[in-house]
Scaffold this motif. Sequence first.
Motif, PDB file in Angstrom:
ATOM      1  N   GLY A   1       0.801  -1.239   0.000  1.00 26.21           N
ATOM      2  CA  GLY A   1       0.000   0.000   0.000  1.00 26.21           C
ATOM      3  C   GLY A   1       0.825   1.275   0.000  1.00 26.21           C
ATOM      4  O   GLY A   1       0.337   2.329  -0.388  1.00 26.21           O
ATOM      5  N   ALA A   2       2.087   1.193   0.422  1.00 27.60           N
ATOM      6  CA  ALA A   2       2.906   2.404   0.510  1.00 27.60           C
ATOM      7  C   ALA A   2       3.704   2.675  -0.759  1.00 27.60           C
ATOM      8  O   ALA A   2       4.398   3.685  -0.840  1.00 27.60           O
ATOM      9  CB  ALA A   2       3.880   2.270   1.686  1.00 27.60           C
ATOM     10  N   ILE A   3       3.603   1.791  -1.734  1.00 29.48           N
ATOM     11  CA  ILE A   3       4.474   1.924  -2.913  1.00 29.48           C
ATOM     12  C   ILE A   3       3.769   1.605  -4.241  1.00 29.48           C
ATOM     13  O   ILE A   3       4.154   2.152  -5.287  1.00 29.48           O
ATOM     14  CB  ILE A   3       5.737   1.022  -2.726  1.00 29.48           C
TER      15      ILE A   3
ATOM     16  N   THR B   1       2.302  12.542  -1.305  1.00 30.23           N
ATOM     17  CA  THR B   1       2.245  12.968   0.093  1.00 30.23           C
ATOM     18  C   THR B   1       1.857  11.802   0.997  1.00 30.23           C
ATOM     19  O   THR B   1       0.973  11.024   0.662  1.00 30.23           O
ATOM     20  CB  THR B   1       1.210  14.103   0.251  1.00 30.23           C
ATOM     21  N   SER B   2       2.533  11.692   2.123  1.00 32.83           N
ATOM     22  CA  SER B   2       2.103  10.775   3.179  1.00 32.83           C
ATOM     23  C   SER B   2       1.793  11.620   4.398  1.00 32.83           C
ATOM     24  O   SER B   2       2.579  12.493   4.763  1.00 32.83           O
ATOM     25  CB  SER B   2       3.225   9.795   3.545  1.00 32.83           C
ATOM     26  N   GLY B   3       0.668  11.356   5.002  1.00 27.80           N
ATOM     27  CA  GLY B   3       0.305  12.177   6.150  1.00 27.80           C
ATOM     28  C   GLY B   3      -0.643  11.458   7.083  1.00 27.80           C
ATOM     29  O   GLY B   3      -0.995  10.296   6.869  1.00 27.80           O
TER      30      GLY B   3
ATOM     31  N   ALA C   1       8.805   8.351  -5.405  1.00 25.60           N
ATOM     32  CA  ALA C   1       8.140   9.381  -4.592  1.00 25.60           C
ATOM     33  C   ALA C   1       7.222   8.726  -3.552  1.00 25.60           C
ATOM     34  O   ALA C   1       7.167   9.147  -2.396  1.00 25.60           O
ATOM     35  CB  ALA C   1       7.351  10.330  -5.491  1.00 25.60           C
ATOM     36  N   ASP C   2       6.516   7.667  -3.961  1.00 28.89           N
ATOM     37  CA  ASP C   2       5.587   7.001  -3.052  1.00 28.89           C
ATOM     38  C   ASP C   2       6.347   6.314  -1.917  1.00 28.89           C
ATOM     39  O   ASP C   2       6.049   6.516  -0.721  1.00 28.89           O
ATOM     40  CB  ASP C   2       4.751   5.987  -3.850  1.00 28.89           C
ATOM     41  N   ALA C   3       7.346   5.516  -2.285  1.00 28.07           N
ATOM     42  CA  ALA C   3       8.114   4.800  -1.251  1.00 28.07           C
ATOM     43  C   ALA C   3       8.821   5.790  -0.330  1.00 28.07           C
ATOM     44  O   ALA C   3       8.869   5.606   0.895  1.00 28.07           O
ATOM     45  CB  ALA C   3       9.128   3.867  -1.904  1.00 28.07           C
ATOM     46  N   LEU C   4       9.344   6.863  -0.918  1.00 32.59           N
ATOM     47  CA  LEU C   4      10.064   7.847  -0.092  1.00 32.59           C
ATOM     48  C   LEU C   4       9.116   8.632   0.809  1.00 32.59           C
ATOM     49  O   LEU C   4       9.480   8.981   1.931  1.00 32.59           O
ATOM     50  CB  LEU C   4      10.862   8.812  -0.972  1.00 32.59           C
ATOM     51  N   SER C   5       7.913   8.920   0.332  1.00 30.69           N
ATOM     52  CA  SER C   5       7.005   9.719   1.184  1.00 30.69           C
ATOM     53  C   SER C   5       6.714   8.951   2.469  1.00 30.69           C
ATOM     54  O   SER C   5       6.756   9.506   3.569  1.00 30.69           O
ATOM     55  CB  SER C   5       5.718  10.098   0.442  1.00 30.69           C
ATOM     56  N   THR C   6       6.450   7.665   2.344  1.00 31.71           N
ATOM     57  CA  THR C   6       6.166   6.865   3.540  1.00 31.71           C
ATOM     58  C   THR C   6       7.435   6.707   4.381  1.00 31.71           C
ATOM     59  O   THR C   6       7.394   6.855   5.616  1.00 31.71           O
ATOM     60  CB  THR C   6       5.618   5.477   3.127  1.00 31.71           C
ATOM     61  N   SER C   7       8.548   6.443   3.708  1.00 30.80           N
ATOM     62  CA  SER C   7       9.822   6.245   4.429  1.00 30.80           C
ATOM     63  C   SER C   7      10.209   7.500   5.211  1.00 30.80           C
ATOM     64  O   SER C   7      10.578   7.422   6.393  1.00 30.80           O
ATOM     65  CB  SER C   7      10.952   5.934   3.439  1.00 30.80           C
TER      66      SER C   7
END
Length: 338
Positions: free
Chosen positions: A165-167, A235-237, A279-285
């Motif tokens: 789900g995070a990537i 964005t992860s929030g 961008a997706d993997a890094l936002s969560t990381s």
Amino acid sequence: MKIPALALTIIAILGSSCAKPPPPRTEFVMGTVCTINLGNKGTEKLYDEAFARLRELDALLSANSETGNVAEINAAAGQGPVRLADETLTVLSEALAFSEATDGAFDPTIGPLVKLWGIGSGNERVPAPEAIDRALALTGYRKVSLDRGTRTVFLRDRGMRIDLGAIAKGYAADEIARLLSDRGITSGIVDLGGNILVMGDKAPGKPWTVGIRDPRTSGGNPIVSLQASSASLVTSGIYERFFVENGKHYHHILNPATGYPADNELLSVTILSTKSIQADALSTSVFLLGTERGLELISKFPGTEAIFIDRGLGIRTSKGLRGRVRILDPGFTLHDDD
Ligand code: FAD
Ligand code: MG
């Protein structure tokens, strides 16, 4: 009266050039609202194709489905290796690389904890500490054996679960952009539940303007904007998937060291990159690591930038974005000088 063939051709061409392009298309895929906007280059056929591919990736990569490649991997945990589709191999390999890069903060074996908390499922609640301990014992990316030779994966313990789900939305956005680009599209927006990818410029020489929402509410107003071309912003929030119990806010990004939602100074992190999967993997990381360690992490990925919004309503950016963001809400303060 017989109309000459040439006249018919002209009528057909005039007819098609006057036809209005269809509006942007929105569908619910991957548990979220996905919109693709191809402006006046959009056709029903292109939108059909793009959404068909999205649904295909959803079926393959979903941890929520009973079928598909990820479901197969999870069902075979502790029992035997499962053959990977090309897409699963790519996404899982990338996910495991981020586990290494973050000392295990990003962990695609987070599945048992995601399921236990159930955030976003409608059945969310704070689990008992013993249940968290049991789920923690079933996580750990080092217990994943990925064999690139045989293109198989084996989860060591029964009950382990992969959750991408995070990537996977980032990967899906890249895939859709590739498909559209193969069809000759050079400008458009792929928005997979806030995982944004802009193709090319909005108009020749005119970049897209992308906004970041107020991280204190779901669907909040844009508070920051920046211009971007051929880039992804993810964005992860704490605001889209969460619940409140006994006055405490619990969100969906879980710390695999504690089993509880990541708890630091951040409300949200936005990553800018040319690759949406990154961008997706890094936002969560980066959300999991916090501002300082997050900045260190993105410095290892050339071309990536970050925007941090903290609980004190301060906004910080990585160096490459200095002078490039515009604050739209005076309640937020840009700390651009440190
Ligand atoms: P991100 O920060 O990108 O990711 C957060 C998500 O990553 C969490 O929700 C969790 O799944 C996972 N995660 C939590 N902690 C960690 C960690 N430490 N390391 C790695 N990963 C972590 N949702 C539904 O409700 N129903 C569905 O049917 C459904 N199907 C989906 C199918 C697919 C293929 C995908 C990719 C997602 C699906 N989702 C579904 C999930 C939903 O859209 C999520 O909200 C979304 O993936 C989370 O993305 P985000 O951008 O909000 O947050
Ligand atoms: Mg992510």
